[in-house]
Design a protein around this motif. Structure first.
Motif, mmCIF file in Angstrom:
data_model
loop_
_atom_site.group_PDB
_atom_site.id
_atom_site.type_symbol
_atom_site.label_atom_id
_atom_site.label_comp_id
_atom_site.label_asym_id
_atom_site.label_seq_id
_atom_site.Cartn_x
_atom_site.Cartn_y
_atom_site.Cartn_z
ATOM 1 N N LEU A 67 -0.744 9.998 -8.588
ATOM 2 C CA LEU A 67 -2.198 9.531 -8.659
ATOM 3 C C LEU A 67 -3.292 10.618 -8.724
ATOM 4 O O LEU A 67 -3.911 10.741 -9.382
ATOM 5 C CB LEU A 67 -2.573 8.417 -7.600
ATOM 6 C CG LEU A 67 -1.912 6.831 -7.777
ATOM 7 C CD1 LEU A 67 -2.272 6.048 -6.685
ATOM 8 C CD2 LEU A 67 -1.950 6.382 -9.157
ATOM 9 N N ASP A 68 -3.092 11.571 -7.703
ATOM 10 C CA ASP A 68 -3.828 12.573 -7.530
ATOM 11 C C ASP A 68 -3.836 13.556 -8.816
ATOM 12 O O ASP A 68 -4.786 14.130 -9.268
ATOM 13 C CB ASP A 68 -3.282 13.448 -6.276
ATOM 14 C CG ASP A 68 -3.887 12.758 -4.918
ATOM 15 O OD1 ASP A 68 -4.776 11.897 -5.081
ATOM 16 O OD2 ASP A 68 -3.380 13.092 -4.015
ATOM 17 N N GLN A 103 1.347 8.905 -4.380
ATOM 18 C CA GLN A 103 -0.115 9.520 -4.204
ATOM 19 C C GLN A 103 -0.080 10.582 -5.047
ATOM 20 O O GLN A 103 -1.197 10.967 -5.385
ATOM 21 C CB GLN A 103 -0.309 9.560 -2.464
ATOM 22 C CG GLN A 103 -1.646 10.095 -2.401
ATOM 23 C CD GLN A 103 -2.743 8.966 -2.938
ATOM 24 O OE1 GLN A 103 -2.641 8.050 -2.817
ATOM 25 N NE2 GLN A 103 -3.798 9.522 -3.443
ATOM 26 N N GLU A 104 0.808 11.669 -4.912
ATOM 27 C CA GLU A 104 0.619 12.858 -5.622
ATOM 28 C C GLU A 104 0.477 12.560 -7.096
ATOM 29 O O GLU A 104 -0.030 13.216 -7.821
ATOM 30 C CB GLU A 104 2.127 13.643 -5.202
ATOM 31 C CG GLU A 104 2.161 15.081 -5.795
ATOM 32 C CD GLU A 104 3.323 15.818 -5.595
ATOM 33 O OE1 GLU A 104 3.698 16.568 -6.273
ATOM 34 O OE2 GLU A 104 4.068 15.641 -4.675
ATOM 35 N N LYS A 106 0.832 -1.039 0.076
ATOM 36 C CA LYS A 106 -0.145 0.112 -0.062
ATOM 37 C C LYS A 106 0.723 1.171 -0.062
ATOM 38 O O LYS A 106 1.662 1.407 0.837
ATOM 39 C CB LYS A 106 -0.761 0.082 1.323
ATOM 40 C CG LYS A 106 -1.964 -0.856 1.206
ATOM 41 C CD LYS A 106 -3.017 -0.931 2.381
ATOM 42 C CE LYS A 106 -2.390 -0.959 3.909
ATOM 43 N NZ LYS A 106 -3.412 -0.636 4.872
ATOM 44 N N LYS A 107 0.625 1.937 -0.919
ATOM 45 C CA LYS A 107 1.238 3.321 -0.988
ATOM 46 C C LYS A 107 0.062 4.360 -1.437
ATOM 47 O O LYS A 107 -0.162 4.659 -2.389
ATOM 48 C CB LYS A 107 2.094 3.434 -2.188
ATOM 49 C CG LYS A 107 3.582 2.681 -1.855
ATOM 50 C CD LYS A 107 4.343 3.217 -0.621
ATOM 51 C CE LYS A 107 5.710 2.641 -0.626
ATOM 52 N NZ LYS A 107 6.694 3.277 0.097
ATOM 53 N N GLY A 108 -0.431 4.831 -0.199
ATOM 54 C CA GLY A 108 -1.771 5.814 -0.600
ATOM 55 C C GLY A 108 -2.737 5.023 -1.155
ATOM 56 O O GLY A 108 -3.343 4.175 -0.654
ATOM 57 N N ASP A 109 -3.415 5.396 -2.328
ATOM 58 C CA ASP A 109 -4.386 4.933 -3.112
ATOM 59 C C ASP A 109 -3.975 3.832 -3.979
ATOM 60 O O ASP A 109 -4.740 2.715 -4.376
ATOM 61 C CB ASP A 109 -4.986 5.716 -3.823
ATOM 62 C CG ASP A 109 -5.916 6.679 -3.153
ATOM 63 O OD1 ASP A 109 -6.635 6.199 -1.905
ATOM 64 O OD2 ASP A 109 -6.252 7.961 -3.529
ATOM 65 N N ASP A 142 6.982 7.386 -1.725
ATOM 66 C CA ASP A 142 5.882 7.787 -1.076
ATOM 67 C C ASP A 142 5.106 8.776 -1.832
ATOM 68 O O ASP A 142 3.648 9.019 -1.719
ATOM 69 C CB ASP A 142 6.216 8.156 0.399
ATOM 70 C CG ASP A 142 6.551 7.089 1.488
ATOM 71 O OD1 ASP A 142 6.139 6.101 1.319
ATOM 72 O OD2 ASP A 142 7.504 7.564 2.212
#
Length: 188
Positions: free
Chosen positions: A159-160, A156-157, A122-125, A153
């Motif tokens: 993916l966003d 997530q950025e 798991k790394k954020g979403d 890490d």
């Protein structure tokens, strides 16, 4: 050949039964709630570890039933995970699940499983599920550790940002897919 079909289930929309309150039961309920904290879980066992009792204090959807397994516990359950040290109980639960067409996983007994529980990165979403087709959960765990260490890490950025781009794209599905493929081509 690994013929498993990988899926991600919305565990918070299911009612999962875990049979077994020892170390394996604790491992399964911990993994389930780590991935889906709002999941509705009933754990049945005559003896329940103190760590599971403590976990129930923090998870209102975790119901503990300190009794021997009986097939009536399968009523209204969508998924069953078995982790007792009694092979007779494990087989009985699997047989009862089959009769009711409920998917079941019997820990450390691949022949009795309809599905395997994967090792999850798991790394954020982002979630990556790892399966060895039931051959070596230890390898899957070690490989998960490697991936957790090497994946940044900052994913997530990324993916966003990709979500924001996707939401702004015009055109039909194919046009959007082609543009997103072009943008993510740098990942190769």
């Amino acid at each position: 050949m690994n013929t498993l079909f990988p899926i991600f289930v919305k565990a918070e929309n299911l009612h999962t039964l875990i049979v077994g309150g020892g170390y394996v039961g604790m491992e399964k309920v911990t993994a389930l709630l780590a991935n889906a904290p709002a999941a509705r879980v009933t754990l049945v066992a005559p003896d329940i570890r103190a760590e599971i009792l403590e976990m129930a204090e923090h998870h209102p959807n975790l119901q503990l039933v300190q009794e021997l397994y009986h097939e009536n516990f399968l009523t209204d359950k969508d998924l069953v995970i078995v982790g007792t040290n009694d092979k007779g109980v494990n087989r009985q639960v699997q047989t009862d699940c089959k009769a009711r067409r409920i998917l079941v996983n019997v820990a450390d007994t691949p022949d009795l499983c309809d599905f395997y529980l994967s090792s999850v990165v798991k790394k954020g979403d982002l979630k990556i599920a790892i399966s060895t087709n039931g051959k070596s959960p230890t390898f899957a765990k070690r490989f998960r550790e490697v991936l957790e260490e090497i994946l940044p890490d900052s994913l997530q950025e990324t993916l966003d940002n990709l979500t924001a781009i996707r939401n702004k794209l015009k055109g039909d599905f194919v046009q959007k897919m082609e543009k997103l493929n072009e943008i993510t081509n740098v990942l190769k």
